[in-house]
Design a protein around this motif. Structure first.
Motif, PDB file in Angstrom:
ATOM      1  N   VAL A  66      16.556  -9.691  10.268  1.00  0.00           N
ATOM      2  CA  VAL A  66      15.289 -10.268   9.791  1.00  0.00           C
ATOM      3  C   VAL A  66      14.999  -9.818   8.365  1.00  0.00           C
ATOM      4  CG1 VAL A  66      12.787 -10.243  10.086  1.00  0.00           C
ATOM      5  CG2 VAL A  66      14.262 -10.601  12.067  1.00  0.00           C
ATOM      6  N   ARG A  67      15.206  -8.547   8.083  1.00  0.00           N
ATOM      7  CA  ARG A  67      14.959  -8.039   6.718  1.00  0.00           C
ATOM      8  C   ARG A  67      15.911  -8.685   5.713  1.00  0.00           C
ATOM      9  NH1 ARG A  67      13.873  -3.166   9.760  1.00  0.00           N
ATOM     10  NH2 ARG A  67      11.687  -2.581   9.461  1.00  0.00           N
ATOM     11  N   LEU A  68      17.158  -8.859   6.107  1.00  0.00           N
ATOM     12  CA  LEU A  68      18.108  -9.547   5.227  1.00  0.00           C
ATOM     13  C   LEU A  68      17.667 -10.983   4.977  1.00  0.00           C
ATOM     14  CD1 LEU A  68      21.656  -8.393   6.417  1.00  0.00           C
ATOM     15  CD2 LEU A  68      20.718  -8.183   4.116  1.00  0.00           C
ATOM     16  N   THR A  69      17.152 -11.630   6.017  1.00  0.00           N
ATOM     17  CA  THR A  69      16.670 -12.996   5.870  1.00  0.00           C
ATOM     18  C   THR A  69      15.518 -13.064   4.877  1.00  0.00           C
ATOM     19  OG1 THR A  69      17.336 -13.555   8.134  1.00  0.00           O
ATOM     20  CG2 THR A  69      15.676 -14.963   7.111  1.00  0.00           C
ATOM     21  N   LEU A  70      14.594 -12.123   4.995  1.00  0.00           N
ATOM     22  CA  LEU A  70      13.453 -12.088   4.086  1.00  0.00           C
ATOM     23  C   LEU A  70      13.878 -11.802   2.647  1.00  0.00           C
ATOM     24  CD1 LEU A  70      10.880 -10.176   6.325  1.00  0.00           C
ATOM     25  CD2 LEU A  70      10.814 -12.582   5.681  1.00  0.00           C
ATOM     26  N   GLN A  71      15.017 -11.154   2.476  1.00  0.00           N
ATOM     27  CA  GLN A  71      15.535 -10.887   1.129  1.00  0.00           C
ATOM     28  C   GLN A  71      16.276 -12.084   0.552  1.00  0.00           C
ATOM     29  OE1 GLN A  71      18.001  -7.383   1.349  1.00  0.00           O
ATOM     30  NE2 GLN A  71      16.368  -6.119   2.194  1.00  0.00           N
ATOM     31  N   GLU A  72      17.060 -12.759   1.384  1.00  0.00           N
ATOM     32  CA  GLU A  72      17.985 -13.777   0.884  1.00  0.00           C
ATOM     33  C   GLU A  72      17.449 -15.209   0.950  1.00  0.00           C
ATOM     34  OE1 GLU A  72      21.820 -13.452   2.643  1.00  0.00           O
ATOM     35  OE2 GLU A  72      22.298 -11.675   1.468  1.00  0.00           O
ATOM     36  N   LEU A  73      16.697 -15.526   1.979  1.00  0.00           N
ATOM     37  CA  LEU A  73      16.257 -16.909   2.144  1.00  0.00           C
ATOM     38  C   LEU A  73      15.353 -17.401   1.004  1.00  0.00           C
ATOM     39  CD1 LEU A  73      16.427 -19.399   3.920  1.00  0.00           C
ATOM     40  CD2 LEU A  73      14.527 -18.511   5.294  1.00  0.00           C
ATOM     41  N   PRO A  74      14.436 -16.585   0.474  1.00  0.00           N
ATOM     42  CA  PRO A  74      13.581 -17.083  -0.614  1.00  0.00           C
ATOM     43  C   PRO A  74      14.368 -17.597  -1.817  1.00  0.00           C
ATOM     44  CG  PRO A  74      12.642 -15.081   0.287  1.00  0.00           C
ATOM     45  CD  PRO A  74      13.986 -15.243   0.922  1.00  0.00           C
ATOM     46  N   GLY A  75      15.422 -16.905  -2.219  1.00  0.00           N
ATOM     47  CA  GLY A  75      16.215 -17.347  -3.365  1.00  0.00           C
ATOM     48  C   GLY A  75      16.895 -18.679  -3.113  1.00  0.00           C
ATOM     49  N   LYS A  76      17.376 -18.873  -1.902  1.00  0.00           N
ATOM     50  CA  LYS A  76      18.060 -20.131  -1.574  1.00  0.00           C
ATOM     51  C   LYS A  76      17.057 -21.289  -1.481  1.00  0.00           C
ATOM     52  CE  LYS A  76      22.021 -17.952   0.617  1.00  0.00           C
ATOM     53  NZ  LYS A  76      21.886 -16.764  -0.237  1.00  0.00           N
ATOM     54  N   MET A  77      15.883 -21.013  -0.936  1.00  0.00           N
ATOM     55  CA  MET A  77      14.868 -22.061  -0.867  1.00  0.00           C
ATOM     56  C   MET A  77      14.346 -22.415  -2.260  1.00  0.00           C
ATOM     57  SD  MET A  77      14.684 -23.021   2.258  1.00  0.00           S
ATOM     58  CE  MET A  77      13.197 -24.014   2.163  1.00  0.00           C
ATOM     59  N   GLY A 105      22.420 -22.213   7.015  1.00  0.00           N
ATOM     60  CA  GLY A 105      23.179 -21.202   7.735  1.00  0.00           C
ATOM     61  C   GLY A 105      22.319 -20.032   8.174  1.00  0.00           C
ATOM     62  N   ILE A 106      21.411 -19.594   7.292  1.00  0.00           N
ATOM     63  CA  ILE A 106      20.512 -18.496   7.640  1.00  0.00           C
ATOM     64  C   ILE A 106      19.547 -18.938   8.734  1.00  0.00           C
ATOM     65  CG2 ILE A 106      18.684 -16.995   6.763  1.00  0.00           C
ATOM     66  CD1 ILE A 106      20.046 -17.024   4.057  1.00  0.00           C
ATOM     67  N   ALA A 107      18.964 -20.125   8.577  1.00  0.00           N
ATOM     68  CA  ALA A 107      18.015 -20.627   9.574  1.00  0.00           C
ATOM     69  C   ALA A 107      18.667 -20.750  10.940  1.00  0.00           C
ATOM     70  CB  ALA A 107      17.465 -21.977   9.118  1.00  0.00           C
ATOM     71  N   SER A 108      19.904 -21.188  10.971  1.00  0.00           N
ATOM     72  CA  SER A 108      20.627 -21.349  12.228  1.00  0.00           C
ATOM     73  C   SER A 108      20.789 -20.014  12.942  1.00  0.00           C
ATOM     74  CB  SER A 108      21.998 -21.978  11.948  1.00  0.00           C
ATOM     75  OG  SER A 108      22.768 -22.035  13.122  1.00  0.00           O
ATOM     76  N   ASN A 109      21.226 -18.988  12.213  1.00  0.00           N
ATOM     77  CA  ASN A 109      21.470 -17.683  12.821  1.00  0.00           C
ATOM     78  C   ASN A 109      20.204 -17.015  13.305  1.00  0.00           C
ATOM     79  OD1 ASN A 109      24.011 -16.587  13.326  1.00  0.00           O
ATOM     80  ND2 ASN A 109      24.458 -16.338  11.167  1.00  0.00           N
ATOM     81  N   ILE A 110      19.111 -17.193  12.580  1.00  0.00           N
ATOM     82  CA  ILE A 110      17.873 -16.506  12.917  1.00  0.00           C
ATOM     83  C   ILE A 110      17.121 -17.204  14.039  1.00  0.00           C
ATOM     84  CG2 ILE A 110      16.218 -17.644  11.385  1.00  0.00           C
ATOM     85  CD1 ILE A 110      16.648 -13.855  11.583  1.00  0.00           C
ATOM     86  N   GLY A 111      17.526 -18.441  14.364  1.00  0.00           N
ATOM     87  CA  GLY A 111      16.849 -19.188  15.420  1.00  0.00           C
ATOM     88  C   GLY A 111      15.660 -19.982  14.920  1.00  0.00           C
TER      89      GLY A 111
END
Length: 392
Positions: free
Chosen positions: A302-313, A337-343
């Motif tokens: 979850v923390r990795l998602t919060l770090q990486e997803l904003p830049g991609k969006m 890919g991130i959205a898929s893994n995180i559910g």
């Protein structure tokens, strides 16, 4: 099987249902309790049930994910009468229920999931190379491999894969198709065709494609890959893939060879896409199952998602504003890919639509979804942060 059953979404509901049925003179005889319950943990529920003398006759079965005993099998598990691994097999469930209904109550019995894990990967332990440029995807798959007793190393591009294979021996490669610079298809072709060095050493190395699309299987096999693992990767599918292709300690190789399609692998387009009806902002239950119920691993992802997803969006937003279809496709794929893994099902589906439209170089349909995808993204961020805050 002629039984009556009721469901409860959490431990509090379960206790209310158990005591209500007891007071009504129709007590329950069995309870199947998931290892990852919201609010009240499995141990708390088992202790609450066990401390009530009126519920002493209740048989309790713990439901865990494949490999989860390495992380969350604790002393409270001894309160349960049996355990089963998800996805539950009908025959195993029937045997456990019959045993408990016949009066056999043996606290601390051998755990069925340990047996299943050993059966699935008996003698198969290896060094696995994970080729994936997305950090959250890396983390999920490496955690699954660790839970299955494997040693995993990550590479972020096809070039890094070739360098790793040149310098170190590996028993199997999970190869993402979309990586910067050299993609998974090109890296596989080089591994299979180079006459010296990395090619000669790894001519029979099992290479498993990781694909988020169902129409690329033939391309993967033609490039020299052995099998296709569809994203988001699930623990049971990873375990089955390892059983199929990972050499055993005795030196016996997997059952296939480069380019062979294993029995049971769906043809292109046969695999089921995520359900289109009522997608959730964040399916925490599915996500926890994906990381085998390990809360620490879940929080890390979850923390990795919060770090990486904003830049991609943000990259996607700019590409849509500028009408740049190739970049929009690239950013949508990375975020998907991130959205898929995180559910994050709702965000995943919208990103998939944007990626498909941008891939056809028609940016207007993708642009029309910009507000919707941003709304889903903000909702997801809110839920992810709230989920972390509740556990912290």
């Amino acid at each position: 099987w002629g039984m009556r059953s009721t469901t409860a979404a959490n431990g509090v509901e379960a206790l209310d249902e158990l005591t209500g049925a007891l007071n009504a003179g129709e007590p329950y005889r069995l309870a199947l309790i998931d290892s990852s319950l919201p609010g009240m943990e499995k141990g708390e529920l088992a202790l609450a049930i066990g401390s009530d003398p009126n519920l002493a006759k209740l048989g309790m079965v713990l439901l865990t994910s494949l490999g989860s005993t390495r992380h969350n099998w604790d002393d409270t598990a001894e309160l349960f009468d049996a355990s089963l691994t998800k996805p539950v097999r009908q025959r195993e469930l029937q045997q456990v229920l019959l045993r408990l209904l016949s009066g056999e109550k043996d606290r601390g019995i051998p755990r069925e999931e340990d047996t299943r894990l050993e059966e699935a990967l008996a003698g198969r332990r290896g060094r696995i190379l994970v080729a994936e440029d997305n950090s959250t995807n890396q983390k999920v798959l490496l955690h699954i491999l660790e839970s299955l007793g494997q040693s995993g190393v990550a590479a972020a591009s096809g070039k890094e894969v070739l360098q790793e294979l040149q310098s170190s021996p590996y028993d199997l490669v999970f190869m993402d198709l979309h990586m910067p610079g050299m993609d998974g298809i090109e890296a596989t072709r080089r591994i299979r065709t180079l006459p010296t060095g990395v090619g000669r050493r790894n001519a029979a190395l099992p290479i498993i494609a990781m694909s988020g699309h169902t129409g690329q299987d033939t391309t993967c096999l033609q490039a020299g890959m052995n099998d296709v693992l569809h994203k988001p990767v699930e623990p049971a599918a990873v375990a089955e893939t390892l059983r199929q292709w990972l050499p055993s300690r005795s030196g016996q190789s997997g059952t296939g060879f480069p380019g062979e399609r294993p029995k049971g692998l769906p043809e292109s387009g046969d695999a089921t896409e995520p359900p289109a009806a009522a997608p959730s902002t964040w399916d925490q239950k599915t996500f926890l199952d994906r990381v085998l119920g390990n809360r620490e691993a879940a929080d890390e992802v979850v923390r990795l998602t919060l770090q990486e997803l904003p830049g991609k969006m943000e990259g996607l937003r700019k590409a849509l504003e500028q009408g740049n279809a190739p970049e929009a496709e690239q950013w949508a794929h990375a975020a998907r890919g991130i959205a898929s893994n995180i559910g994050a099902d709702a965000l995943y589906q919208t990103l998939s639509t944007i990626e498909t439209a941008a891939g056809r170089r028609t940016v207007e349909p993708a642009r029309s979804l910009r507000r919707e995808v941003e709304r889903q993204y903000e909702l997801l961020l809110s839920e992810l942060r709230r989920g972390l805050g509740e556990r912290d």
